[in-house]
Design an enzyme around this catalytic site. Structure first.
Site, PDB file in Angstrom:
ATOM      1  CD  GLN A 270      -3.858 -10.948  -1.069  1.00 22.32           C
ATOM      2  OE1 GLN A 270      -4.097 -11.823  -1.720  1.00 22.32           O
ATOM      3  NE2 GLN A 270      -2.669 -10.542  -0.569  1.00 22.32           N
ATOM      4  N   GLY A 271      -7.597  -8.568   1.687  1.00 19.74           N
ATOM      5  CA  GLY A 271      -7.896  -6.908   1.818  1.00 19.74           C
ATOM      6  C   GLY A 271      -6.334  -6.288   2.312  1.00 19.74           C
TER       7      GLY A 271
ATOM      8  CB  SER B 222      -3.668  -2.918  -2.076  1.00 18.69           C
ATOM      9  OG  SER B 222      -2.940  -3.826  -2.408  1.00 18.69           O
TER      10      SER B 222
ATOM     11  CB  SER C 267      -9.084  -9.882  -6.665  1.00 20.35           C
ATOM     12  OG  SER C 267      -7.892  -9.155  -7.268  1.00 20.35           O
TER      13      SER C 267
ATOM     14  CD  GLU D  71      -0.571 -12.232  -3.994  1.00 17.71           C
ATOM     15  OE1 GLU D  71       0.154 -11.353  -3.346  1.00 17.71           O
ATOM     16  OE2 GLU D  71      -1.514 -12.041  -4.694  1.00 17.71           O
TER      17      GLU D  71
ATOM     18  CD  GLU E 280       8.425  -0.781 -11.828  1.00 14.46           C
ATOM     19  OE1 GLU E 280       7.395  -1.379 -11.431  1.00 14.46           O
ATOM     20  OE2 GLU E 280       8.502  -0.696 -12.934  1.00 14.46           O
TER      21      GLU E 280
HETATM   22  C1  LIG Z   1      -4.990  -7.453 -11.242  1.00 14.03           C
HETATM   23  C2  LIG Z   1      -4.592  -6.890  -9.807  1.00 14.03           C
HETATM   24  C3  LIG Z   1      -5.219  -7.610  -8.479  1.00 14.03           C
HETATM   25  C4  LIG Z   1      -4.964  -7.170  -7.233  1.00 14.03           C
HETATM   26  N1  LIG Z   1      -5.858  -7.918  -6.234  1.00 14.03           N
HETATM   27  C5  LIG Z   1      -5.448  -7.549  -5.099  1.00 14.03           C
HETATM   28  C6  LIG Z   1      -6.094  -8.126  -4.027  1.00 14.03           C
HETATM   29  O1  LIG Z   1      -6.811  -8.990  -4.190  1.00 14.03           O
HETATM   30  N2  LIG Z   1      -5.929  -7.641  -2.792  1.00 14.03           N
HETATM   31  C7  LIG Z   1      -5.043  -6.497  -2.413  1.00 14.03           C
HETATM   32  O2  LIG Z   1      -4.598  -6.171  -1.318  1.00 14.03           O
HETATM   33  N3  LIG Z   1      -4.427  -5.915  -3.426  1.00 14.03           N
HETATM   34  C8  LIG Z   1      -4.376  -6.215  -4.893  1.00 14.03           C
HETATM   35  N4  LIG Z   1      -3.934  -5.627  -5.739  1.00 14.03           N
HETATM   36  C9  LIG Z   1      -3.154  -4.471  -5.581  1.00 14.03           C
HETATM   37  C10 LIG Z   1      -1.506  -4.656  -5.783  1.00 14.03           C
HETATM   38  O3  LIG Z   1      -1.072  -5.486  -4.855  1.00 14.03           O
HETATM   39  C11 LIG Z   1      -1.079  -3.402  -5.882  1.00 14.03           C
HETATM   40  O4  LIG Z   1      -1.437  -2.643  -7.027  1.00 14.03           O
HETATM   41  C12 LIG Z   1       0.635  -3.199  -5.893  1.00 14.03           C
HETATM   42  O5  LIG Z   1       1.205  -3.728  -4.849  1.00 14.03           O
HETATM   43  C13 LIG Z   1       1.132  -1.959  -6.216  1.00 14.03           C
HETATM   44  O6  LIG Z   1       0.688  -0.950  -5.444  1.00 14.03           O
HETATM   45  P1  LIG Z   1       0.073   0.435  -5.930  1.00 14.03           P
HETATM   46  O7  LIG Z   1      -0.878  -0.079  -7.091  1.00 14.03           O
HETATM   47  O8  LIG Z   1      -0.534   1.179  -4.809  1.00 14.03           O
HETATM   48  O9  LIG Z   1       1.161   0.994  -6.766  1.00 14.03           O
HETATM   49  P2  LIG Z   1       2.340   2.032  -6.061  1.00 14.03           P
HETATM   50  O10 LIG Z   1       2.937   1.123  -4.852  1.00 14.03           O
HETATM   51  O11 LIG Z   1       1.806   3.128  -5.883  1.00 14.03           O
HETATM   52  O12 LIG Z   1       3.293   1.890  -7.280  1.00 14.03           O
HETATM   53  C14 LIG Z   1       3.348   2.836  -8.238  1.00 14.03           C
HETATM   54  C15 LIG Z   1       4.619   2.760  -9.101  1.00 14.03           C
HETATM   55  O13 LIG Z   1       5.662   3.056  -8.338  1.00 14.03           O
HETATM   56  C16 LIG Z   1       6.522   2.122  -8.543  1.00 14.03           C
HETATM   57  N5  LIG Z   1       7.479   2.013  -6.956  1.00 14.03           N
HETATM   58  C17 LIG Z   1       6.631   2.212  -5.903  1.00 14.03           C
HETATM   59  N6  LIG Z   1       7.770   1.966  -4.868  1.00 14.03           N
HETATM   60  C18 LIG Z   1       8.766   1.865  -5.586  1.00 14.03           C
HETATM   61  C19 LIG Z   1      10.045   1.664  -5.116  1.00 14.03           C
HETATM   62  N7  LIG Z   1      10.586   1.737  -3.718  1.00 14.03           N
HETATM   63  N8  LIG Z   1      11.296   1.514  -5.940  1.00 14.03           N
HETATM   64  C20 LIG Z   1      10.981   1.523  -7.220  1.00 14.03           C
HETATM   65  N9  LIG Z   1       9.525   1.815  -7.852  1.00 14.03           N
HETATM   66  C21 LIG Z   1       8.627   1.993  -6.956  1.00 14.03           C
HETATM   67  C22 LIG Z   1       5.819   0.774  -8.526  1.00 14.03           C
HETATM   68  O14 LIG Z   1       6.777  -0.271  -8.950  1.00 14.03           O
HETATM   69  C23 LIG Z   1       4.826   1.361  -9.713  1.00 14.03           C
HETATM   70  O15 LIG Z   1       5.296   1.403 -10.834  1.00 14.03           O
HETATM   71  C24 LIG Z   1      -4.177  -5.909  -7.061  1.00 14.03           C
HETATM   72  C25 LIG Z   1      -3.650  -5.287  -8.241  1.00 14.03           C
HETATM   73  C26 LIG Z   1      -4.007  -5.867  -9.468  1.00 14.03           C
HETATM   74  C27 LIG Z   1      -3.558  -5.078 -10.616  1.00 14.03           C
END
Ligand SMILES: Cc1cc2nc3c(=O)[nH]c(=O)nc-3n(C[C@H](O)[C@H](O)[C@H](O)COP(=O)(O)OP(=O)(O)OC[C@H]3O[C@@H](n4cnc5c(N)ncnc54)[C@H](O)[C@@H]3O)c2cc1C
Length: 375
Positions: A124-125, A127, A159, A243, A359
């Site tokens: 799933q692409g 992020s 992933s 999911e 959050e």
């Molecule tokens: C084990 C694992 C598997 C994953 N697998 C996939 C996958 O297969 N495909 C894929 O596409 N993605 C995948 N992801 C990515 C995942 O969807 C993202 O990590 C997630 O959506 C958060 O985005 P970010 O890491 O960019 O954090 P950010 O969005 O940068 O957030 C950073 C922090 O800021 C907080 N924050 C951000 N915006 C707000 C707001 N408006 N209000 C309050 N707090 C806020 C967040 O809660 C977090 O604590 C995976 C992640 C993990 C950990």
């Protein structure tokens, strides 16, 4: 297979009998991600060949029909028995409904059986380095060139991409004036296409579970578009509740099996079974009750939406509580030993991140379910 199997209770008994007589126990001794992947494909193939993996999916996509609840039962039995890991298994429950809902019917009919039978894995692409919670800001771009679309950009946290044959990919196709939510288009991309580079990333629990995926002038045929141009945001919003539904059911079964293992281990080391275990059990049970209602809503044909954010908050809380309790009741096991408890404790920290952070889930609950307005 008889129609009697479409009844969930009969189905479960027959599946259990089958699993009791067809040994799919993972081979001992190799706990690498490659071994997990091989076991995942082995289990899917055996279940598909015997028909189990086809129940709960429509005949138009190679399934045998029956209520959605049947596939939740398969996941619960398979993952709860430790035959497959919840992570790879969950990709089926997330990506198959998306393909059925958005791919051309012929494409879904061709591809879905490959996923369910373990011939292929998909990823799933969504992020990107700058777009996680704010997914609509994604910048991977697709530009039309006759019958193909040329894709450039980067995904991250994808992933199991290193094992995947194909990827459900979100791209930006709209211009600067197109509203974000109409500017995103999804494609089903073959990862062997020239210009795709997959680089695994090491996580803190020591497993290269997710990857960076780069797209450099990757040509994708127009008939690999999922839905129409601009449907990508709707696809993502339809996918995310999956999911937080069927794939939680099997994850919960896994957490219950780990809870039982924890109780056994606590007794073995002579620790008193204390109230932390009771509270952990309650958290798991609350989660299971909530998720059960979600499975039934799905099986009754309801479209899932924002309410699945409650399931996600409960899941993340229960999972972290379970492993926190393991840390407290098995002193040193997580800090000092290299074992499953340590790996899983570290992975449980991701429960408040993947599939939408804690959050963001609370924001959804506050705004869309409780109508509390913006923060
Ligand atoms: C084990 C694992 C598997 C994953 N697998 C996939 C996958 O297969 N495909 C894929 O596409 N993605 C995948 N992801 C990515 C995942 O969807 C993202 O990590 C997630 O959506 C958060 O985005 P970010 O890491 O960019 O954090 P950010 O969005 O940068 O957030 C950073 C922090 O800021 C907080 N924050 C951000 N915006 C707000 C707001 N408006 N209000 C309050 N707090 C806020 C967040 O809660 C977090 O604590 C995976 C992640 C993990 C950990």
């Amino acid at each position: 297979m008889s129609d009697a199997l479409l009844d969930p209770a009969t189905f479960r008994i027959a599946l259990r009998d089958w699993l009791d007589t067809n040994d799919l126990t993972p081979p001992a001794g190799d706990d690498s991600l490659e071994a997990h992947q091989a076991q995942h494909l082995r289990v899917l193939k055996a279940l598909y060949d015997a028909g189990w993996m086809r129940y709960g999916w429509p005949e138009s996509a190679g399934g045998l029909g029956g209520p959605d609840i049947l596939r939740a039962i398969v996941g619960e039995e398979v993952v709860g028995r430790g035959l497959d890991h919840p992570g790879p298994y969950s990709m089926l429950d997330v990506l198959t409904p998306t393909m059925i809902g958005y791919a051309r019917p012929e494409l879904a009919a061709e591809m879905v059986p490959k996923l369910l039978s373990g011939q292929e894995s998909w990823c799933q692409g969504f992020s990107e380095p700058g777009s996680g919670s704010d997914l609509a800001s994604l910048t991977t771009r697709a530009v039309q060139d006759g019958d193909t679309w040329i894709i450039n950009g980067q995904k991250v946290w994808t992933s199991f991409a290193q094992f995947a044959t194909r990827c459900v990919l979100l791209t930006r196709t709209g211009g600067p004036d197109t509203p974000n939510h109409e500017a995103i288009t999804a494609f089903f991309v073959d990862l062997k296409t020239p210009g795709v580079t997959v680089r695994p990333l090491r996580t803190m629990h020591g497993v290269d579970e997710f990857c960076e995926v780069y797209f450099d002038d990757v040509a994708v045929p127009a008939d690999r578009m999922l839905g129409k141009p601009g449907d990508g945001w709707r696809l993502a919003m339809d996918l995310l509740p999956y999911e937080r539904s069927t794939c939680f059911w099997q994850r919960i079964a896994y957490l219950y099996s780990r809870f039982d293992a924890l109780v056994d281990q606590v007794k073995r080391v002579g620790q008193a079974v204390d109230s932390d275990l009771g509270e952990t059990y309650l958290a798991l049970h609350t989660l299971r009750c909530r998720s059960r209602a979600t499975q039934h809503r799905l099986a009754d044909g309801h479209k899932l939406g924002a309410e699945t954010s409650i399931d996600k908050v409960l899941l993340a809380g229960a999972e972290q509580q379970l492993y926190d309790t393991a840390r407290d009741l098995l002193p040193g096991v997580i800090e000092l030993d290299d074992n499953d408890w340590r790996t899983e404790y570290l992975y449980s920290r991701a429960a408040t991140i993947y599939g939408g952070t804690a959050e963001i889930q609370r924001n959804i609950i506050a705004r869309r379910l409780l109508d509390l307005g913006k923060e």
